[in-house]
Design a protein around this motif. Structure first.
Motif, PDB file in Angstrom:
ATOM      1  N   ILE A  97      25.426   6.800  75.712  1.00 52.90           N
ATOM      2  CA  ILE A  97      26.718   6.525  76.640  1.00 52.90           C
ATOM      3  C   ILE A  97      27.421   5.386  75.786  1.00 52.90           C
ATOM      4  O   ILE A  97      27.153   4.495  75.548  1.00 52.90           O
ATOM      5  N   VAL A  98      28.773   5.818  75.731  1.00 52.18           N
ATOM      6  CA  VAL A  98      29.663   4.773  74.905  1.00 52.18           C
ATOM      7  C   VAL A  98      30.775   4.215  76.041  1.00 52.18           C
ATOM      8  O   VAL A  98      31.220   5.187  76.729  1.00 52.18           O
ATOM      9  N   CYS A  99      30.983   3.029  75.988  1.00 55.02           N
ATOM     10  CA  CYS A  99      31.996   2.594  76.699  1.00 55.02           C
ATOM     11  C   CYS A  99      32.770   1.429  75.855  1.00 55.02           C
ATOM     12  O   CYS A  99      32.333   0.361  75.968  1.00 55.02           O
ATOM     13  N   ALA A 100      33.619   1.961  75.548  1.00 55.50           N
ATOM     14  CA  ALA A 100      34.675   1.156  74.477  1.00 55.50           C
ATOM     15  C   ALA A 100      35.798   0.817  75.353  1.00 55.50           C
ATOM     16  O   ALA A 100      36.136   0.722  76.664  1.00 55.50           O
ATOM     17  N   GLY A 101      36.650   0.140  74.565  1.00 54.43           N
ATOM     18  CA  GLY A 101      38.078  -0.147  75.068  1.00 54.43           C
ATOM     19  C   GLY A 101      38.068  -1.258  76.023  1.00 54.43           C
ATOM     20  O   GLY A 101      39.115  -1.090  77.067  1.00 54.43           O
ATOM     21  N   ASN A 102      37.424  -2.196  76.288  1.00 52.43           N
ATOM     22  CA  ASN A 102      37.558  -3.427  77.278  1.00 52.43           C
ATOM     23  C   ASN A 102      37.104  -2.724  78.722  1.00 52.43           C
ATOM     24  O   ASN A 102      37.628  -3.344  79.749  1.00 52.43           O
ATOM     25  N   VAL A 103      36.493  -1.708  78.748  1.00 50.45           N
ATOM     26  CA  VAL A 103      36.379  -0.888  80.184  1.00 50.45           C
ATOM     27  C   VAL A 103      35.461  -1.683  80.834  1.00 50.45           C
ATOM     28  O   VAL A 103      36.154  -1.962  82.346  1.00 50.45           O
ATOM     29  N   MET A 104      34.666  -2.574  80.682  1.00 49.06           N
ATOM     30  CA  MET A 104      33.815  -3.400  81.581  1.00 49.06           C
ATOM     31  C   MET A 104      34.542  -4.506  81.999  1.00 49.06           C
ATOM     32  O   MET A 104      34.212  -4.907  83.065  1.00 49.06           O
ATOM     33  N   ALA A 105      35.444  -4.812  81.174  1.00 50.45           N
ATOM     34  CA  ALA A 105      36.326  -6.159  81.493  1.00 50.45           C
ATOM     35  C   ALA A 105      37.316  -5.510  82.704  1.00 50.45           C
ATOM     36  O   ALA A 105      37.946  -6.588  83.384  1.00 50.45           O
ATOM     37  N   PHE A 106      37.858  -4.475  82.546  1.00 48.41           N
ATOM     38  CA  PHE A 106      39.060  -4.011  83.526  1.00 48.41           C
ATOM     39  C   PHE A 106      38.298  -3.866  84.713  1.00 48.41           C
ATOM     40  O   PHE A 106      38.830  -3.898  85.950  1.00 48.41           O
ATOM     41  N   ALA A 107      37.088  -3.386  84.863  1.00 47.95           N
ATOM     42  CA  ALA A 107      36.333  -3.055  86.139  1.00 47.95           C
ATOM     43  C   ALA A 107      36.489  -4.211  87.032  1.00 47.95           C
ATOM     44  O   ALA A 107      36.082  -5.129  86.623  1.00 47.95           O
ATOM     45  N   GLY A 108      36.130  -4.030  88.246  1.00 44.92           N
ATOM     46  CA  GLY A 108      36.425  -5.221  89.071  1.00 44.92           C
ATOM     47  C   GLY A 108      34.893  -5.797  89.125  1.00 44.92           C
ATOM     48  O   GLY A 108      33.763  -5.178  88.931  1.00 44.92           O
ATOM     49  N   PRO A 109      34.862  -7.069  89.484  1.00 41.49           N
ATOM     50  CA  PRO A 109      33.666  -7.900  89.432  1.00 41.49           C
ATOM     51  C   PRO A 109      32.711  -7.298  90.344  1.00 41.49           C
ATOM     52  O   PRO A 109      31.418  -7.266  90.142  1.00 41.49           O
ATOM     53  N   SER A 110      33.219  -6.578  91.458  1.00 38.01           N
ATOM     54  CA  SER A 110      32.163  -5.941  92.442  1.00 38.01           C
ATOM     55  C   SER A 110      31.549  -4.627  91.999  1.00 38.01           C
ATOM     56  O   SER A 110      30.821  -3.987  92.414  1.00 38.01           O
ATOM     57  N   GLN A 111      32.433  -4.101  90.802  1.00 37.57           N
ATOM     58  CA  GLN A 111      31.851  -2.960  90.280  1.00 37.57           C
ATOM     59  C   GLN A 111      30.931  -2.905  89.070  1.00 37.57           C
ATOM     60  O   GLN A 111      30.105  -2.029  88.978  1.00 37.57           O
ATOM     61  N   ARG A 112      30.877  -4.022  88.414  1.00 40.53           N
ATOM     62  CA  ARG A 112      30.236  -3.905  87.099  1.00 40.53           C
ATOM     63  C   ARG A 112      28.735  -3.854  87.175  1.00 40.53           C
ATOM     64  O   ARG A 112      28.128  -3.027  86.366  1.00 40.53           O
ATOM     65  N   ALA A 113      28.039  -4.371  88.055  1.00 40.24           N
ATOM     66  CA  ALA A 113      26.598  -4.324  88.027  1.00 40.24           C
ATOM     67  C   ALA A 113      26.387  -2.860  88.550  1.00 40.24           C
ATOM     68  O   ALA A 113      25.250  -2.270  87.917  1.00 40.24           O
ATOM     69  N   ASP A 114      26.965  -2.114  89.543  1.00 40.06           N
ATOM     70  CA  ASP A 114      26.649  -0.838  89.732  1.00 40.06           C
ATOM     71  C   ASP A 114      27.158   0.206  88.670  1.00 40.06           C
ATOM     72  O   ASP A 114      26.430   1.069  88.445  1.00 40.06           O
ATOM     73  N   ILE A 115      28.178  -0.201  87.720  1.00 41.33           N
ATOM     74  CA  ILE A 115      28.555   0.525  86.564  1.00 41.33           C
ATOM     75  C   ILE A 115      27.071   0.675  85.549  1.00 41.33           C
ATOM     76  O   ILE A 115      26.766   1.691  85.274  1.00 41.33           O
ATOM     77  N   LEU A 116      26.637  -0.574  85.351  1.00 37.80           N
ATOM     78  CA  LEU A 116      25.513  -0.463  84.447  1.00 37.80           C
ATOM     79  C   LEU A 116      24.300   0.207  84.905  1.00 37.80           C
ATOM     80  O   LEU A 116      23.575   0.507  84.241  1.00 37.80           O
ATOM     81  N   ARG A 117      24.055  -0.023  86.359  1.00 37.74           N
ATOM     82  CA  ARG A 117      22.828   0.661  86.840  1.00 37.74           C
ATOM     83  C   ARG A 117      23.115   2.209  86.670  1.00 37.74           C
ATOM     84  O   ARG A 117      22.231   2.954  86.537  1.00 37.74           O
ATOM     85  N   ARG A 118      24.435   2.724  87.054  1.00 34.47           N
ATOM     86  CA  ARG A 118      24.346   4.263  86.836  1.00 34.47           C
ATOM     87  C   ARG A 118      24.255   4.645  85.351  1.00 34.47           C
ATOM     88  O   ARG A 118      23.811   5.822  85.160  1.00 34.47           O
ATOM     89  N   PHE A 119      24.658   3.623  84.515  1.00 37.62           N
ATOM     90  CA  PHE A 119      24.333   4.105  83.073  1.00 37.62           C
ATOM     91  C   PHE A 119      23.132   4.289  82.850  1.00 37.62           C
ATOM     92  O   PHE A 119      22.554   5.008  82.376  1.00 37.62           O
TER      93      PHE A 119
END
Length: 197
Positions: free
Chosen positions: A113-135
């Protein structure tokens, strides 16, 4: 429903032309001959031939398009329908879909899984942990997620690592650039190569 604290969605709400500006920016860079394939070269070196790769927050398909051209099977997911339309236009051989990374549930499991382009910084604070869990949930055994973003964007690197570990992803390697320079405490960019527990 996507998170209202997502910074990309806030930019679009404030400026409906933002996505088109972003598309034109990368078209201009490509026409100028800028090197837009560094992230893809790194990922290509990490995976076997014909790998399944998720381009998470794929935007216009810049990274995934390079990986598809190298012979990989690419799926791209992004919140922005305009950027997905551009990805489909420019890289028709891959699968591009509109979706929220914090809630994705794809049928495939991925070698990378590649997540480039500052995507994690654009994600809302409430989303970040869920995104990483989904990865973590979408990786094959032995697969890795590679996430890159810059400092000073409201997401401290230590907080990111803590969120990743809570989600079941653990650092194999921390770099400060996509061309494999080591991470140091003074680095202003992080490229984290993460493995699932």
């Amino acid at each position: 429903m996507t998170s209202t604290d997502n910074l990309w969605l806030q930019k679009i709400a404030a400026d409906p032309g933002h996505s088109q500006w972003y598309i034109e920016r990368f078209r201009t860079m490509a026409a100028r001959g800028d090197d837009l394939g560094g992230e893809a070269r790194m990922i290509d070196a990490m995976v076997p031939r014909n790998a399944r790769i998720l381009d998470a927050g794929c935007g216009t398909g810049r990274v995934g398009g390079h990986l598809a051209a190298a012979g990989h099977r690419v799926t791209g997911v992004d919140l922005d329908a305009e950027l997905i339309a551009e990805a489909r236009s420019q890289h028709p051989g891959s699968h591009w879909q509109v979706g929220d990374l914090s809630t994705i549930n794809l049928p495939d499991r991925f070698d990378a899984i590649v997540c480039a382009g500052n995507v994690m910084a654009f994600a809302g604070p409430s989303q970040r942990a869920d995104i990483l869990r989904r990865f973590a949930e979408h990786l094959t055994g032995g697969g890795r997620a590679v996430v890159g973003f810059g400092a000073g964007r409201g997401y401290e690197f230590d907080d990111f690592i803590a969120d990743a570990e809570k989600g079941g992803l653990f650092p194999d390697m921390l770099l400060s650039t996509w061309d494999l320079r080591p991470f140091t405490p003074s680095a202003d960019f992080l490229v984290a190569v993460l493995r699932a527990a």
